[in-house]
Design a protein around this motif. Structure first.
Motif, PDB file in Angstrom:
ATOM      1  N   ILE A   1     -11.518  31.496 149.118  1.00 59.20           N
ATOM      2  CA  ILE A   1     -12.512  32.149 149.969  1.00 59.20           C
ATOM      3  C   ILE A   1     -13.684  32.628 149.123  1.00 59.20           C
ATOM      4  O   ILE A   1     -14.847  32.529 149.512  1.00 59.20           O
ATOM      5  CB  ILE A   1     -11.874  33.325 150.743  1.00 59.20           C
TER       6      ILE A   1
ATOM      7  N   PRO B   1     -20.787  24.468 155.257  1.00 55.67           N
ATOM      8  CA  PRO B   1     -19.740  23.906 156.127  1.00 55.67           C
ATOM      9  C   PRO B   1     -18.780  22.983 155.384  1.00 55.67           C
ATOM     10  O   PRO B   1     -17.574  22.993 155.643  1.00 55.67           O
ATOM     11  CB  PRO B   1     -20.543  23.140 157.185  1.00 55.67           C
TER      12      PRO B   1
ATOM     13  N   VAL C   1     -15.866  29.696 148.286  1.00 53.52           N
ATOM     14  CA  VAL C   1     -16.688  29.290 149.443  1.00 53.52           C
ATOM     15  C   VAL C   1     -17.857  30.249 149.619  1.00 53.52           C
ATOM     16  O   VAL C   1     -18.988  29.828 149.872  1.00 53.52           O
ATOM     17  CB  VAL C   1     -15.822  29.244 150.723  1.00 53.52           C
TER      18      VAL C   1
ATOM     19  N   TRP D   1     -11.814  23.771 152.092  1.00 53.96           N
ATOM     20  CA  TRP D   1     -10.881  24.891 151.981  1.00 53.96           C
ATOM     21  C   TRP D   1      -9.814  24.815 153.072  1.00 53.96           C
ATOM     22  O   TRP D   1      -8.630  25.037 152.805  1.00 53.96           O
ATOM     23  CB  TRP D   1     -11.643  26.209 152.087  1.00 53.96           C
ATOM     24  N   ALA D   2     -10.215  24.490 154.306  1.00 52.21           N
ATOM     25  CA  ALA D   2      -9.267  24.404 155.420  1.00 52.21           C
ATOM     26  C   ALA D   2      -8.255  23.276 155.194  1.00 52.21           C
ATOM     27  O   ALA D   2      -7.060  23.431 155.490  1.00 52.21           O
ATOM     28  CB  ALA D   2     -10.016  24.195 156.735  1.00 52.21           C
TER      29      ALA D   2
ATOM     30  N   TRP E   1     -16.194  25.043 153.524  1.00 50.30           N
ATOM     31  CA  TRP E   1     -15.187  25.583 154.428  1.00 50.30           C
ATOM     32  C   TRP E   1     -14.220  24.497 154.887  1.00 50.30           C
ATOM     33  O   TRP E   1     -13.011  24.741 155.045  1.00 50.30           O
ATOM     34  CB  TRP E   1     -15.855  26.231 155.639  1.00 50.30           C
TER      35      TRP E   1
ATOM     36  N   GLY F   1     -21.218  29.686 151.660  1.00 49.28           N
ATOM     37  CA  GLY F   1     -20.545  29.412 152.925  1.00 49.28           C
ATOM     38  C   GLY F   1     -20.947  28.108 153.568  1.00 49.28           C
ATOM     39  O   GLY F   1     -21.029  28.000 154.797  1.00 49.28           O
TER      40      GLY F   1
END
Length: 326
Positions: free
Chosen positions: A150, A160, A153, A166-167, A163, A158
């Motif tokens: 986190i 897209p 990111v 990371w997901a 993220w 931040g």
């Protein structure tokens, strides 16, 4: 003629060293660490930082950290449902003993207590409990990296794509679980006798169905997510900056506690891990800033030790009011 040396006549100090060597090493490290901190910074100066944080904020952080121990217990409770059913508080006490031994004993020696305690308290075979511990430690390592991700990111503004990556990393253990069946079928097909039975126990230490594995993964993410977020929050309150560095510090400290080598009680190694992690995630490298960061790291470590002690005391108190058999 001189008689052969008799072991019963050896000096009492030698006997104590043999029987309590690990305890003596731990105490010696703690005393040396306390003396070094007093010489370098002074405990009064360090503890005064908590006045800036505030009593209620400190208590809130302690409550959140202590709550993660219940999440860890729920993970094991769900992992061994037949053996632990109806004994949540007994299992909570076991996890607290295991956690405290992990913190206080060097070189991950405390890990060996988990399979032994699970066998003595819940009749779980040692190979099965050891396999479960290995799986949970791998999930712990993954969740730690995901929680610290986190910070990366955020450091990448931040975006897209950051993220999304990371997901995908966050849910990757669910994909790897699908490979369990073919791997064990091949291994057991090439073994026989005792080795095959040992492999069956190891396989039994891994959740048999995707739902139970997913719950173990979920409890792991919640546990480490809360812990890293709280540590990052506390480090920020203690002056560590920027925001990404607080996540890096939290990751560095916790990684130092799950890797194979750490000092008794984490003294020295845990604060060093926090400082190294914060520097790697963009903290100021000036000498004065690093010294201030080390102070914050020591205080964060004190909070982790305090939460472990609170959790252990709570497990003992709850057992007094519990109707569960001991």
């Amino acid at each position: 003629m001189t008689s052969a040396p008799n072991s019963s006549r050896r000096p009492w100090l030698s006997r104590i060293a043999r029987r309590h060597g690990m305890t003596l090493l731990t105490v010696a490290c703690l005393v040396a660490y306390a003396a070094f901190v007093e010489w370098q910074w002074g405990w009064g100066r360090l503890l005064a930082q908590w006045q800036k944080v505030g009593l209620w904020t400190t208590m809130g952080a302690l409550v959140l950290l202590t709550a993660t121990y219940f999440v860890r217990t729920q993970r094991i409770y769900d992992y061994f449902p037949k053996q632990t059913a109806g004994h949540f508080l007994k299992l909570f006490r076991l996890t607290q003993v295991h956690n405290l031994l992990n913190i206080m004993l060097p070189f991950r020696a405390g890990e060996t207590s988990f399979p032994l305690l699970m066998r003595s308290q819940f009749s779980v075979p040692i190979p099965r409990a050891t396999a479960a511990l290995l799986v949970m430690r791998l999930l712990d390592l993954h969740a730690l990296c995901a929680a610290a991700g986190i910070g990366l990111v955020i450091g990448a503004s931040g975006r897209p794509l950051a993220w999304l990556l990371w997901a995908l990393f966050l849910v990757s253990p669910l994909a790897f679980f699908a490979a369990k069946g073919p791997i064990f079928r091949r291994l057991k097909g090439s073994l026989s006798g005792k080795l095959e039975r040992l492999m069956e126990e190891v396989e039994a230490g891994i959740p048999a169905d995707g739902g139970r594995f997913a719950r173990a993964w979920f409890f792991t993410v919640v546990n480490w997510g809360v812990k890293v977020l709280v540590l990052a929050w506390v480090l920020g309150l203690l002056g560590v900056a920027p925001l990404a560095a607080t996540f890096g510090g939290a990751l560095g400290g916790e990684l130092s506690s799950v890797l194979p080598v750490h000092a008794p009680g984490g003294v020295g190694t845990y604060p060093a891990g926090i400082t190294a992690g914060a520097l790697a995630f963009g903290a100021d490298k000036a000498r004065a800033a690093v010294s201030a960061m080390a102070e914050a790291a020591i205080n964060a470590h004190l909070m982790i030790v305090a939460s472990a002690c609170v959790g252990t005391a709570l497990s003992v108190m709850l057992s007094w009011f519990s109707n569960e058999p001991r």
